[in-house]
Design an enzyme around this catalytic site. Structure first.
Site, PDB file in Angstrom:
ATOM      1  N   SER A 238      -2.301   0.612  -4.691  1.00 31.18           N
ATOM      2  CA  SER A 238      -1.536   0.922  -3.490  1.00 31.18           C
ATOM      3  C   SER A 238      -0.346   1.777  -3.894  1.00 31.18           C
ATOM      4  CB  SER A 238      -1.113  -0.389  -2.806  1.00 31.18           C
ATOM      5  OG  SER A 238      -0.322  -0.137  -1.662  1.00 31.18           O
TER       6      SER A 238
ATOM      7  N   TYR B  64       0.462   8.342   4.878  1.00 31.65           N
ATOM      8  CA  TYR B  64       0.194   7.808   3.541  1.00 31.65           C
ATOM      9  C   TYR B  64       0.556   6.326   3.489  1.00 31.65           C
ATOM     10  CZ  TYR B  64       0.535   7.066  -1.498  1.00 31.65           C
ATOM     11  OH  TYR B  64       0.379   6.566  -2.775  1.00 31.65           O
TER      12      TYR B  64
ATOM     13  N   LYS C  72      -1.864   2.898   2.983  1.00 30.31           N
ATOM     14  CA  LYS C  72      -1.632   1.906   1.936  1.00 30.31           C
ATOM     15  C   LYS C  72      -1.293   0.536   2.532  1.00 30.31           C
ATOM     16  CE  LYS C  72      -2.318   4.568  -1.648  1.00 30.31           C
ATOM     17  NZ  LYS C  72      -3.495   4.362  -2.528  1.00 30.31           N
TER      18      LYS C  72
END
Length: 288
Positions: free
Chosen positions: A136, A150, A154
Site C-alpha cells: 500500500s 491514488y 490504496k
C-alpha cells in the site's frame, strides 16, 4: 527457515525488484513479473542472473492473471508468498480526472491485486499456509491533496486486506499490508499527471503546492529502499531485526515520514470520535 517461493508483481523496478533480489540473495526462490521484458530488460537480467524467474503479467488484463499464476505455481510446485507490488500513482485535482484514467488507477492498484489474490488462494489453502503481502502506501491511511485517486485505490486495498486477513486465517494464510513512506526509488519519477492538467481553479492552492513538493522531492527521498525490503523480508520470514513482528501485525509502516503522518491521522480520527461521541451514541431506537 526453509526456502520460500515468492511471486512478486511489478518486479521491473523499485521495491519490487529490490525485494526480488534480496530474497534471491537469501537463498529463496523468486518469480517476478514485468509487463514488458524488452522495456524491463535490465531487471530481467538482474533477477535471472541471481537464479530467479521472470514472467510477463499485466495485472489490468483480467483474462491472463489466473493462467500466469498457474504457470508460476508449476515452476516450483507452489507459491508461498504473494507480493502485490505492481502499481503507480496518478496525480491531480479530483475534479480534473476523467473516467478512463480514474478506472485505470483502480484497475492497476486495486483490481490487479484482487485478481492475483483470488488466483493464489486455492493453492495456499490446499497447502495450509501462505502469506499475501499487499504493498500500500502511507497514502492508504492519510491522503493528501493531488493524491485523491491514488489514495482512494490504496484505501480500498487496505480495506480489502483487513477483511481478507480475517477470512483466510482459518486456512493458515496470513496477510501483511506494507505502508511505505518516501523511499529513493523511481516511484516519483514514474508519477503520472492527469491528462487534462491542473485546471485554473486549482492553479494556486494545496494541489499545486503538493505537486511542487513531489517534484522537488524526486531523487532526494531519505528512505533507503534496501532497508525497506530487508524489513519486509524479515517480517515475512520471521528472521532478523523485524522478524519478531511476524504474525503479530497487519500493517507494516516504513519510514519516519510514514510514522509521523500515521500518528497525525490517528490523532485526527481520535479527535473526531471524541467530538462526535455523544451524537454517535444517541442514535439507537428508543423503546416506547
Amino acid at each position: 527457515m526453509a526456502s520460500l517461493v515468492w511471486f512478486i508483481t511489478g518486479a521491473s523496478s523499485g521495491l519490487g525488484q529490490s525485494l526480488a533480489l534480496y530474497a534471491l540473495s537469501a537463498g529463496h526462490k523468486v518469480i517476478g513479473t514485468v509487463r514488458n521484458t524488452t522495456k524491463s530488460a535490465a531487471a530481467v537480467q538482474a533477477i535471472e542472473g541471481k537464479g530467479g524467474r521472470v514472467l510477463i503479467l499485466d495485472v489490468t488484463k483480467a483474462d491472463t492473471v489466473v493462467d500466469t499464476v498457474k504457470q508460476a505455481e508449476s515452476i516450483y510446485g507452489k507459491i508461498d508468498v504473494l507480493v502485490n507490488n505492481a502499481g503507480y500513482s496518478l496525480l491531480g485535482a479530483i475534479e480534473d480526472f476523467n473516467e478512463q484514467e480514474s478506472h485505470l488507477q483502480f484497475e492497476t492498484n486495486f483490481f490487479g491485486p484482487l485478481r492475483t489474490i483470488r488466483a493464489v488462494l486455492p493453492g495456499m489453502r490446499a497447502n495450509g499456509s501462505g502469506m499475501i503481502v499487499n504493498v500500500s502506501s502511507i497514502a492508504g491511511q492519510n491522503a493528501n491533496p493531488s493524491c485523491g485517486l491514488y489514495g482512494a485505490s490504496k484505501f480500498a486495498l487496505e480495506g480489502l486486506s483487513e477483511a481478507l486477513s480475517k477470512e483466510v486465517a482459518p486456512f493458515g494464510v496470513s496477510v501483511l499490508i506494507v505502508e511505505p513512506g518516501a523511499f529513493r526509488t523511481n516511484f516519483l519519477s514514474a508519477l503520472q499527471l492527469n491528462e487534462r492538467g491542473l485546471s485554473e481553479p486549482y492553479q494556486n492552492g494545496p494541489v499545486r503546492t503538493a505537486l511542487d513538493l513531489f517534484h522537488a522531492a524526486n531523487g532526494n527521498q531519505k528512505g533507503d529502499p534496501e532497508r525497506a525490503v530487508a524489513r519486509i523480508f524479515e517480517v515475512v520470514t520471521g528472521e532478523g531485526q523485524a522478524g519478531s513482528l511476524k504474525g503479530k501485525i497487519l500493517r507494516l509502516p516504513l519510514g519516519p515520514d510514514c510514522v509521523n503522518r500515521l500518528e497525525v491521522k490517528l490523532k485526527t480520527v481520535s479527535s473526531d470520535l471524541e467530538a462526535a461521541r455523544e451524537v454517535a451514541l444517541g442514535t439507537d431506537i428508543v423503546d416506547a
